[in-house]
Write an enzyme that holds these catalytic residues in place. Structure first.
Site, PDB file in Angstrom:
ATOM      1  N   LYS A  55       0.831  -1.454  -0.205  1.00 35.23           N
ATOM      2  CA  LYS A  55       0.174  -0.473   0.026  1.00 35.23           C
ATOM      3  C   LYS A  55       1.281   1.179  -0.172  1.00 35.23           C
ATOM      4  O   LYS A  55       0.473   2.072  -1.025  1.00 35.23           O
ATOM      5  CB  LYS A  55      -1.433   0.068   0.877  1.00 35.23           C
ATOM      6  CG  LYS A  55      -1.970  -1.053   0.692  1.00 35.23           C
ATOM      7  CD  LYS A  55      -3.011  -1.646   2.275  1.00 35.23           C
ATOM      8  CE  LYS A  55      -4.052  -2.550   2.536  1.00 35.23           C
ATOM      9  NZ  LYS A  55      -3.952  -2.876   3.622  1.00 35.23           N
ATOM     10  N   GLN A  99      -4.579  -2.783   9.501  1.00 34.91           N
ATOM     11  CA  GLN A  99      -4.509  -3.908   8.935  1.00 34.91           C
ATOM     12  C   GLN A  99      -5.256  -4.322   9.821  1.00 34.91           C
ATOM     13  O   GLN A  99      -4.915  -4.527  10.653  1.00 34.91           O
ATOM     14  CB  GLN A  99      -3.035  -4.163   8.480  1.00 34.91           C
ATOM     15  CG  GLN A  99      -2.192  -4.569   7.792  1.00 34.91           C
ATOM     16  CD  GLN A  99      -3.429  -4.589   6.310  1.00 34.91           C
ATOM     17  OE1 GLN A  99      -3.377  -4.088   5.961  1.00 34.91           O
ATOM     18  NE2 GLN A  99      -3.519  -5.983   5.609  1.00 34.91           N
ATOM     19  N   ASP A 122     -11.566   3.066   4.737  1.00 34.96           N
ATOM     20  CA  ASP A 122     -11.552   1.603   4.611  1.00 34.96           C
ATOM     21  C   ASP A 122     -13.269   1.320   4.859  1.00 34.96           C
ATOM     22  O   ASP A 122     -13.623  -0.163   4.518  1.00 34.96           O
ATOM     23  CB  ASP A 122      -9.829   1.164   5.082  1.00 34.96           C
ATOM     24  CG  ASP A 122      -9.834  -0.719   5.207  1.00 34.96           C
ATOM     25  OD1 ASP A 122     -10.603  -1.121   3.723  1.00 34.96           O
ATOM     26  OD2 ASP A 122      -9.953  -1.523   6.313  1.00 34.96           O
TER      27      ASP A 122
HETATM   28  N1  LIG Z   1      -7.932  -2.951   7.180  1.00 35.94           N
HETATM   29  C1  LIG Z   1      -8.046  -3.912   6.084  1.00 35.94           C
HETATM   30  N2  LIG Z   1      -7.056  -5.090   5.964  1.00 35.94           N
HETATM   31  C2  LIG Z   1      -7.647  -6.138   5.299  1.00 35.94           C
HETATM   32  C3  LIG Z   1      -8.033  -6.743   3.822  1.00 35.94           C
HETATM   33  C4  LIG Z   1      -8.470  -4.585   4.168  1.00 35.94           C
HETATM   34  O1  LIG Z   1      -9.972  -4.509   2.827  1.00 35.94           O
HETATM   35  N3  LIG Z   1      -8.633  -3.948   4.474  1.00 35.94           N
HETATM   36  N4  LIG Z   1      -8.012  -6.736   3.028  1.00 35.94           N
HETATM   37  C5  LIG Z   1      -6.281  -7.435   3.027  1.00 35.94           C
HETATM   38  C6  LIG Z   1      -5.486  -7.613   3.045  1.00 35.94           C
HETATM   39  N5  LIG Z   1      -5.436  -6.653   1.232  1.00 35.94           N
HETATM   40  C7  LIG Z   1      -5.378  -5.894   1.970  1.00 35.94           C
HETATM   41  O2  LIG Z   1      -4.526  -5.567   3.025  1.00 35.94           O
HETATM   42  C8  LIG Z   1      -4.577  -7.055  -0.054  1.00 35.94           C
HETATM   43  C9  LIG Z   1      -4.322  -8.955   0.079  1.00 35.94           C
HETATM   44  C10 LIG Z   1      -3.719  -8.910  -1.141  1.00 35.94           C
HETATM   45  C11 LIG Z   1      -2.780  -8.061  -2.307  1.00 35.94           C
HETATM   46  C12 LIG Z   1      -3.103  -8.183  -3.379  1.00 35.94           C
HETATM   47  O3  LIG Z   1      -2.990  -7.098  -4.299  1.00 35.94           O
HETATM   48  N6  LIG Z   1      -2.166  -9.047  -3.640  1.00 35.94           N
HETATM   49  C13 LIG Z   1      -1.648  -9.431  -4.865  1.00 35.94           C
HETATM   50  C14 LIG Z   1      -0.879 -10.603  -4.101  1.00 35.94           C
HETATM   51  C15 LIG Z   1       0.650 -10.348  -3.391  1.00 35.94           C
HETATM   52  C16 LIG Z   1       2.027 -10.185  -3.632  1.00 35.94           C
HETATM   53  O4  LIG Z   1       2.287 -10.294  -4.649  1.00 35.94           O
HETATM   54  O5  LIG Z   1       2.621 -10.833  -3.248  1.00 35.94           O
HETATM   55  C17 LIG Z   1      -2.761 -10.203  -5.713  1.00 35.94           C
HETATM   56  O6  LIG Z   1      -3.847 -10.896  -5.705  1.00 35.94           O
HETATM   57  O7  LIG Z   1      -1.898 -10.082  -7.312  1.00 35.94           O
HETATM   58  C18 LIG Z   1      -3.853  -6.133  -1.701  1.00 35.94           C
HETATM   59  C19 LIG Z   1      -4.392  -6.435  -1.024  1.00 35.94           C
HETATM   60  C20 LIG Z   1      -6.843  -8.153   4.655  1.00 35.94           C
HETATM   61  N7  LIG Z   1      -6.914  -6.870   4.919  1.00 35.94           N
END
Ligand SMILES: Nc1nc2c(c(=O)[nH]1)N[C@@H](CN(C=O)c1ccc(C(=O)N[C@@H](CCC(=O)O)C(=O)O)cc1)CN2
Length: 282
Positions: A55, A99, A122
Site C-alpha cells: 500500500k 490492517q 477503508d
Molecule cells: N483493513 C484491511 N485489512 C485487510 C484488508 C482490507 O481491505 N482492509 N484486506 C486483506 C488483505 N489485503 C489488504 O490489506 C490485500 C491482500 C492482497 C492484495 C494483493 O494485491 N495481492 C496480490 C499478490 C500479493 C503479492 O504479490 O505478494 C494479488 O492478488 O495480485 C492486496 C491487498 C486483509 N486485511
C-alpha cells in the site's frame, strides 16, 4: 480452459483506477495539498506487513504520501486507539487504514470505531458500514468496492442476477452482499453454518468467494457460465477458489494473484484522494 472463459484482469482495472487519479493528485499538488494515507500495522504477521508495504509503495508511485505506524505485538486496545486518535487529530492525514487482522488481545471493533468517519477510507466503522448499506457511502470497504469495480469495468450485468456470497465478515462478505443488493441483485450470503452449501452456490449467476479457505470453492459447485470473483488472500497467493476446476465451468473468473487484490489497493488510493479533495474543498 473453455474458449469463452474471460479472465477478469485485476491489474487492468487497477491501472485504470490509478490512471484516473494522476491528474487529481497533480491538481491538488498545485494547491500545495498532498493526499496522505496512514497505515497502522500491529504485530508481526508477515503477510500483513507485506500488504501494508504494498500500500505504501502504491501511494509513492502515485505521489500520495504515506505514513506507516507500526506497533508491537503486545499492544493493548487502549494504546492502539491512542495511536489512531493521534492520526485523527493530524490535519495532514486524510485516510487511516488499520490492517486486519490485529493480535488477539485487541478489540478490533473498538479500534475500527476509533477511526474518524472523514478518514475511514477503508469503510470499517459502523457509520461507514451503515452508509454503505444505504448505498451512499463515500468510502465503502476496499475489497467489496474492488469487486464491484471489476464487475463495472467488464460491464457484467448485476441487476436481476442471483449473487451468492460465501463469507460474512464485516469488511468483506457482509458489505459486498449489501453492495450487490444495492445493484438489484438477488443476494444469498452463505457462511460456516450454511446447510447444503454446494447446492446454494450452484444457484449463483455471480459467486463471490470471501471465506478465507484456500481453494475452497469447487468446480462442480458452480452453475455453468457463472461469474466467479475470488477475494481470497491465503498464504502463498492462493485464492478461495479451485481456479483450475472453476475456470472450466465459469464464463468469467478473477485469478489470484492479479485479480481482486490489486484493485483493492487501487480503491484505497482512490478513497484517499477523495478524502483529500473533500478537505481541500472546505
Ligand atoms: N483493513 C484491511 N485489512 C485487510 C484488508 C482490507 O481491505 N482492509 N484486506 C486483506 C488483505 N489485503 C489488504 O490489506 C490485500 C491482500 C492482497 C492484495 C494483493 O494485491 N495481492 C496480490 C499478490 C500479493 C503479492 O504479490 O505478494 C494479488 O492478488 O495480485 C492486496 C491487498 C486483509 N486485511
Amino acid at each position: 480452459m473453455s474458449a469463452e472463459t474471460v479472465i477478469l484482469d485485476g491489474n487492468r482495472v487497477a491501472d485504470a483506477i490509478k490512471e484516473s487519479l494522476l491528474s487529481r493528485v497533480a491538481n491538488m499538488a498545485e494547491k500545495g495539498i498532498v493526499p496522505c494515507l496512514a497505515t497502522v500495522l500491529v504485530g508481526d504477521d508477515p503477510a500483513s506487513a507485506t500488504y501494508v508495504r504494498m500500500k505504501g509503495n502504491a501511494c509513492k508511485r502515485l505521489g500520495i504520501q504515506s505514513i506507516r505506524v507500526v506497533l508491537p505485538e503486545h499492544t493493548t486496545t487502549e494504546e492502539l486507539i491512542a495511536a489512531i486518535n493521534k492520526l485523527n487529530d493530524d490535519e495532514s492525514v486524510h485516510g487511516i487504514l488499520l490492517q486486519h487482522p490485529v493480535p488477539k488481545q485487541i478489540d478490533e471493533r473498538a479500534a475500527f470505531e476509533a477511526i474518524s468517519i472523514d478518514k475511514d477510507v477503508d469503510g470499517v466503522t459502523t457509520l461507514g458500514f451503515a452508509q454503505n448499506a444505504f448505498g451512499f457511502a463515500e468510502f465503502p470497504s476496499c475489497t467489496p468496492a474492488a469487486i464491484i469495480a471489476i464487475l463495472d469495468y467488464y460491464q457484467i450485468p448485476v441487476e436481476g442476477k442471483h449473487a451468492v456470497v460465501i463469507g460474512r465478515s464485516p469488511i468483506l462478505g457482509k458489505p459486498v452482499s449489501l453492495m450487490l443488493l444495492n445493484k438489484n441483485a438477488t443476494v444469498t450470503t452463505c457462511h460456516s453454518k450454511t446447510a447444503n452449501l454446494a447446492d446454494i452456490v450452484r444457484l449463483g449467476d455471480i459467486v463471490v468467494a470471501a471465506v478465507g479457505k484456500p481453494q475452497f470453492v469447487q468446480g462442480d459447485w458452480l452453475k455453468s457460465g457463472a461469474i466467479v470473483l475470488d477475494a481470497g488472500y491465503n498464504p502463498g497467493n492462493i485464492g478461495d477458489v479451485d481456479y483450475e476446476a472453476c475456470e472450466k465451468v465459469a464464463s468469467a473468473i478473477t485469478p489470484v494473484p492479479a485479480g481482486v487484490g490489486p484493485v483493492t489497493i487501487a480503491t484505497l488510493l482512490k478513497h484517499t484522494v477523495d478524502a483529500a479533495e473533500k478537505v481541500a474543498r472546505k
